[in-house]
Design a protein around this motif. Structure first.
Motif, PDB file in Angstrom:
ATOM      1  N   LYS A  57       0.823  -1.078   0.045  1.00 53.07           N
ATOM      2  CA  LYS A  57       0.087  -0.140   0.103  1.00 53.07           C
ATOM      3  C   LYS A  57       0.829   1.409  -0.073  1.00 53.07           C
ATOM      4  O   LYS A  57       0.720   2.254  -0.972  1.00 53.07           O
ATOM      5  CB  LYS A  57      -0.780  -0.135   1.183  1.00 53.07           C
ATOM      6  N   GLN A  58       1.904   1.214   0.763  1.00 55.20           N
ATOM      7  CA  GLN A  58       2.715   2.354   0.951  1.00 55.20           C
ATOM      8  C   GLN A  58       3.438   2.657  -0.616  1.00 55.20           C
ATOM      9  O   GLN A  58       3.645   3.748  -1.047  1.00 55.20           O
ATOM     10  CB  GLN A  58       3.913   2.046   2.018  1.00 55.20           C
ATOM     11  N   GLU A  59       3.824   1.525  -0.927  1.00 58.66           N
ATOM     12  CA  GLU A  59       4.617   1.553  -2.592  1.00 58.66           C
ATOM     13  C   GLU A  59       3.673   2.184  -3.482  1.00 58.66           C
ATOM     14  O   GLU A  59       3.878   3.059  -4.305  1.00 58.66           O
ATOM     15  CB  GLU A  59       4.958   0.104  -2.986  1.00 58.66           C
ATOM     16  N   GLN A  60       2.253   1.661  -3.565  1.00 60.99           N
ATOM     17  CA  GLN A  60       1.314   2.129  -4.121  1.00 60.99           C
ATOM     18  C   GLN A  60       0.853   3.592  -4.295  1.00 60.99           C
ATOM     19  O   GLN A  60       0.941   4.461  -4.958  1.00 60.99           O
ATOM     20  CB  GLN A  60      -0.045   1.231  -4.285  1.00 60.99           C
ATOM     21  N   ASP A  61       0.920   3.985  -2.846  1.00 63.55           N
ATOM     22  CA  ASP A  61       0.689   5.494  -2.500  1.00 63.55           C
ATOM     23  C   ASP A  61       1.826   6.391  -3.369  1.00 63.55           C
ATOM     24  O   ASP A  61       1.595   7.295  -3.737  1.00 63.55           O
ATOM     25  CB  ASP A  61       0.478   5.653  -0.975  1.00 63.55           C
ATOM     26  N   HIS A  62       3.119   5.786  -3.148  1.00 66.82           N
ATOM     27  CA  HIS A  62       4.039   6.515  -3.535  1.00 66.82           C
ATOM     28  C   HIS A  62       4.220   6.694  -5.221  1.00 66.82           C
ATOM     29  O   HIS A  62       4.212   8.027  -5.837  1.00 66.82           O
ATOM     30  CB  HIS A  62       5.432   5.957  -3.088  1.00 66.82           C
ATOM     31  N   LEU A  63       3.768   5.414  -5.737  1.00 67.11           N
ATOM     32  CA  LEU A  63       3.613   5.456  -7.398  1.00 67.11           C
ATOM     33  C   LEU A  63       2.607   6.355  -7.753  1.00 67.11           C
ATOM     34  O   LEU A  63       2.719   6.948  -8.914  1.00 67.11           O
ATOM     35  CB  LEU A  63       3.634   4.247  -7.926  1.00 67.11           C
ATOM     36  N   GLN A 113       9.130   3.075 -10.844  1.00 62.67           N
ATOM     37  CA  GLN A 113       8.763   1.859 -10.056  1.00 62.67           C
ATOM     38  C   GLN A 113       9.716   0.765  -9.613  1.00 62.67           C
ATOM     39  O   GLN A 113       9.417   0.273  -8.626  1.00 62.67           O
ATOM     40  CB  GLN A 113       7.707   1.078 -11.318  1.00 62.67           C
ATOM     41  N   GLN A 114      10.798   0.667 -10.354  1.00 60.38           N
ATOM     42  CA  GLN A 114      11.905  -0.095  -9.755  1.00 60.38           C
ATOM     43  C   GLN A 114      12.389   0.267  -8.439  1.00 60.38           C
ATOM     44  O   GLN A 114      12.505  -0.508  -7.606  1.00 60.38           O
ATOM     45  CB  GLN A 114      13.060  -0.094 -10.936  1.00 60.38           C
ATOM     46  N   ALA A 115      12.744   1.476  -8.356  1.00 59.73           N
ATOM     47  CA  ALA A 115      13.060   2.093  -6.992  1.00 59.73           C
ATOM     48  C   ALA A 115      12.381   1.917  -5.928  1.00 59.73           C
ATOM     49  O   ALA A 115      12.791   1.858  -4.884  1.00 59.73           O
ATOM     50  CB  ALA A 115      13.501   3.515  -7.447  1.00 59.73           C
ATOM     51  N   ALA A 116      11.161   2.157  -6.082  1.00 59.73           N
ATOM     52  CA  ALA A 116      10.008   1.930  -4.992  1.00 59.73           C
ATOM     53  C   ALA A 116       9.975   0.309  -4.813  1.00 59.73           C
ATOM     54  O   ALA A 116       9.990   0.200  -3.531  1.00 59.73           O
ATOM     55  CB  ALA A 116       8.578   2.217  -5.617  1.00 59.73           C
ATOM     56  N   ARG A 117      10.111  -0.583  -5.798  1.00 59.28           N
ATOM     57  CA  ARG A 117      10.028  -1.866  -5.169  1.00 59.28           C
ATOM     58  C   ARG A 117      11.405  -2.354  -4.791  1.00 59.28           C
ATOM     59  O   ARG A 117      11.376  -3.089  -3.702  1.00 59.28           O
ATOM     60  CB  ARG A 117       9.896  -2.807  -6.666  1.00 59.28           C
ATOM     61  N   VAL A 122      10.800  -1.576  -0.944  1.00 57.40           N
ATOM     62  CA  VAL A 122      10.047  -2.410  -0.423  1.00 57.40           C
ATOM     63  C   VAL A 122      10.697  -3.952  -0.086  1.00 57.40           C
ATOM     64  O   VAL A 122      10.701  -4.511   0.980  1.00 57.40           O
ATOM     65  CB  VAL A 122       8.528  -2.772  -1.446  1.00 57.40           C
ATOM     66  N   MET A 123      11.445  -4.259  -1.188  1.00 57.80           N
ATOM     67  CA  MET A 123      12.406  -5.490  -1.105  1.00 57.80           C
ATOM     68  C   MET A 123      13.334  -5.416   0.064  1.00 57.80           C
ATOM     69  O   MET A 123      13.524  -6.425   0.672  1.00 57.80           O
ATOM     70  CB  MET A 123      12.725  -5.883  -2.419  1.00 57.80           C
ATOM     71  N   ALA A 124      13.835  -4.276   0.138  1.00 50.13           N
ATOM     72  CA  ALA A 124      15.010  -4.059   1.163  1.00 50.13           C
ATOM     73  C   ALA A 124      14.500  -4.157   2.647  1.00 50.13           C
ATOM     74  O   ALA A 124      15.054  -4.845   3.432  1.00 50.13           O
ATOM     75  CB  ALA A 124      15.718  -2.575   0.883  1.00 50.13           C
ATOM     76  N   ALA A 125      13.243  -3.570   2.623  1.00 50.30           N
ATOM     77  CA  ALA A 125      12.287  -3.507   3.984  1.00 50.30           C
ATOM     78  C   ALA A 125      12.158  -4.991   4.327  1.00 50.30           C
ATOM     79  O   ALA A 125      12.450  -5.526   5.583  1.00 50.30           O
ATOM     80  CB  ALA A 125      11.189  -2.751   3.981  1.00 50.30           C
ATOM     81  N   PHE A 138      10.691   6.394   0.621  1.00 53.58           N
ATOM     82  CA  PHE A 138      10.897   6.298  -1.067  1.00 53.58           C
ATOM     83  C   PHE A 138      11.748   7.774  -1.242  1.00 53.58           C
ATOM     84  O   PHE A 138      11.696   8.621  -0.608  1.00 53.58           O
ATOM     85  CB  PHE A 138       9.622   6.332  -1.426  1.00 53.58           C
ATOM     86  N   ALA A 139      12.277   7.524  -2.607  1.00 49.79           N
ATOM     87  CA  ALA A 139      12.821   8.726  -3.284  1.00 49.79           C
ATOM     88  C   ALA A 139      11.766   9.809  -3.336  1.00 49.79           C
ATOM     89  O   ALA A 139      10.651   9.686  -3.512  1.00 49.79           O
ATOM     90  CB  ALA A 139      13.570   8.310  -4.677  1.00 49.79           C
ATOM     91  N   LYS A 140      12.573  11.079  -3.523  1.00 49.63           N
ATOM     92  CA  LYS A 140      11.569  12.052  -3.495  1.00 49.63           C
ATOM     93  C   LYS A 140      10.466  11.933  -5.013  1.00 49.63           C
ATOM     94  O   LYS A 140      11.144  11.505  -5.907  1.00 49.63           O
ATOM     95  CB  LYS A 140      12.124  13.488  -3.354  1.00 49.63           C
ATOM     96  N   VAL A 141       9.550  12.639  -4.945  1.00 47.75           N
ATOM     97  CA  VAL A 141       8.636  12.330  -6.133  1.00 47.75           C
ATOM     98  C   VAL A 141       9.129  13.355  -7.165  1.00 47.75           C
ATOM     99  O   VAL A 141       9.541  14.575  -6.669  1.00 47.75           O
ATOM    100  CB  VAL A 141       7.213  12.832  -5.683  1.00 47.75           C
TER     101      VAL A 141
END
Length: 179
Positions: free
Chosen positions: A52-58, A103-107, A110-113, A160-163
Motif C-alpha cells: 500500500k505504501q508503494e502504491q501510494d508513492h507510485l 517503479q523499480q526504485a520503489a520496489r 519495499v524488498m529491502a525492508a 521512498f525517493a522524492k517524487v
C-alpha cells in the motif's frame, strides 16, 4: 613396541571421539527444530501494508509525471509544426523511462525492508535460511513465518525517493550563428 603403538592409537581415537561428541552437543538443536523456514512474500507485502505504501508513492509519482506531460503539451504551441511530433515523442519516451525507473526504485525500497526484517528474524531465531514459499512444492504450516514477519513489518514506514518534479526546459528559437 607394537603394544605401545596400539595404546597410543586407541588413546588418540578415544580423544577424537570424546571431542567430536562434545562438539556435536554444543550446537545441538531440539528435536523438531528446523534450520529452514518459509515466507509467503506476496501475503507479507499485502498484509503488512508495504505494498500500500508503494502504491501510494507510485500514485504521487504518476501524478507528477502526468503534470509534466501537460506542461510539455503547453510548450508545443511555441514550436514549429514540423517539430511538434518529434518533441512529443521525445517527451513521452523520457517520461516512460522515468516511470519505469521510479517503479523499480520503489520496489527496491519495499524488498529491502522485507529483506532486513527477514534477516533480523532469522538471526534472532537462529534459523539457517528463510525461503519464499513460492519455491517449495509443499510447506508444513509450522515452518511458515509469514505471520511473524507481517507483524514485524506493520509498523515499518518506508522512505521512498522524492517524487520527481517535472519541468519543461525553455525552448530557444534557433538563432543564426554570428559571423
Amino acid at each position: 613396541m607394537k603394544r605401545n603403538l596400539i595404546r597410543h592409537m586407541a588413546g588418540a581415537v578415544m580423544v577424537v571421539l570424546v571431542a567430536g561428541t562434545m562438539l556435536v552437543g554444543c550446537d545441538g538443536k531440539q528435536a523438531g527444530d528446523a534450520s529452514m523456514k518459509f515466507v509467503n512474500v506476496e501475503k507479507v507485502l499485502v498484509d503488512s501494508g508495504l505494498l500500500k505504501q508503494e502504491q501510494d508513492h507510485l500514485k504521487a509519482v504518476n501524478q507528477s509525471l502526468q503534470n509534466g506531460q501537460h506542461l510539455a503539451e503547453k510548450s508545443y504551441a511555441n514550436l514549429p509544426a514540423n517539430k511538434v511530433d518529434t518533441a512529443r515523442n521525445a517527451d513521452r519516451n523520457i517520461l516512460a523511462q522515468q516511470w519505469k525507473g521510479q517503479q523499480q526504485a520503489a520496489r527496491n525500497v519495499v524488498m529491502a525492508a522485507l529483506k532486513n526484517a527477514t534477516d533480523s528474524y532469522r538471526t534472532e531465531n537462529k534459523i539457517g535460511v528463510i525461503l519464499p514459499t513460492q519455491v517449495a512444492m509443499s510447506v508444513a504450516p509450522e515452518l511458515d513465518v509469514s505471520a511473524e514477519l507481517t507483524e514485524k513489518l506493520k509498523t515499518a514506514k518506508l522512505e521512498f525517493a522524492k517524487v520527481p518534479d517535472i519541468t519543461v526546459k525553455a525552448i530557444q528559437a534557433e538563432k543564426p550563428a554570428a559571423k
